[in-house]
Design a protein around this motif. Structure first.
Motif, PDB file in Angstrom:
ATOM      1  N   LEU A 163      41.013  39.591  36.740  1.00 33.42           N
ATOM      2  CA  LEU A 163      40.805  38.710  37.892  1.00 33.42           C
ATOM      3  C   LEU A 163      42.081  38.543  38.696  1.00 33.42           C
ATOM      4  N   GLU A 164      43.190  38.405  38.011  1.00 28.83           N
ATOM      5  CA  GLU A 164      44.479  38.267  38.699  1.00 28.83           C
ATOM      6  C   GLU A 164      44.751  39.487  39.584  1.00 28.83           C
ATOM      7  N   TRP A 210      42.328  39.627  42.665  1.00 22.28           N
ATOM      8  CA  TRP A 210      42.719  38.749  43.769  1.00 22.28           C
ATOM      9  C   TRP A 210      44.006  39.238  44.441  1.00 22.28           C
ATOM     10  N   GLN A 211      44.902  39.857  43.690  1.00 18.21           N
ATOM     11  CA  GLN A 211      46.105  40.433  44.291  1.00 18.21           C
ATOM     12  C   GLN A 211      45.717  41.588  45.211  1.00 18.21           C
ATOM     13  N   HIS A 270      42.940  41.889  46.764  1.00 20.29           N
ATOM     14  CA  HIS A 270      42.335  41.233  47.931  1.00 20.29           C
ATOM     15  C   HIS A 270      43.417  40.726  48.888  1.00 20.29           C
ATOM     16  N   GLN A 271      44.461  40.106  48.334  1.00 25.49           N
ATOM     17  CA  GLN A 271      45.557  39.585  49.157  1.00 25.49           C
ATOM     18  C   GLN A 271      46.286  40.700  49.908  1.00 25.49           C
ATOM     19  N   GLN A 311      34.112  31.741  40.039  1.00 26.43           N
ATOM     20  CA  GLN A 311      34.729  32.972  40.539  1.00 26.43           C
ATOM     21  C   GLN A 311      33.670  34.054  40.710  1.00 26.43           C
ATOM     22  N   GLN A 319      31.998  33.521  43.973  1.00 27.53           N
ATOM     23  CA  GLN A 319      32.846  33.960  45.087  1.00 27.53           C
ATOM     24  C   GLN A 319      32.773  35.476  45.249  1.00 27.53           C
ATOM     25  N   GLN A 379      31.307  38.029  48.261  1.00 26.92           N
ATOM     26  CA  GLN A 379      32.011  39.205  48.806  1.00 26.92           C
ATOM     27  C   GLN A 379      31.115  40.440  48.769  1.00 26.92           C
TER      28      GLN A 379
END
Length: 103
Positions: free
Chosen positions: A40-41, A44-45, A47-48, A73, A76, A80
């Protein structure tokens, strides 16, 4: 597949240009080896950094959500998927069902 997740992360971090394939490989690796939180980390990275997930990315990250039972999550990520137009993909759809069933 060889189990050297730490090495895989180091390789990704040194890549001058990271694309959806390289990010997805790491997300899938973390998920397959039981490191859902790390998956997950990384998701999201990714995605950023503006890299858009593909079907394989979504299937992998939904498995991580299911293994951790992190419904919010998962919701979310489901949004997407809808916004990306992948909800009709049979593999993604099955992963969404599995995630909701396990969360």
């Amino acid at each position: 597949k060889c189990g050297s997740i730490k090495h895989a992360r180091q390789v990704l971090d040194k890549m001058p240009k990271r694309d959806v394939v390289s990010w997805t490989a790491l997300v899938a690796g973390y998920t397959q080896h039981g490191y859902g939180e790390k998956a997950l980390e990384v998701f999201w990275q990714m995605h950023q950094e503006g890299v858009k997930p593909n079907q394989v990315t979504f299937v992998s990250i939904l498995k991580a959500c299911a293994s951790l039972a992190v419904l919010e999550q998962g919701k979310q990520i489901h949004l997407q998927i809808i916004n990306s137009g992948f909800e009709s993909d049979i593999f993604v759809g099955s992963a969404v069902v599995d995630m909701y069933a396990k969360c």
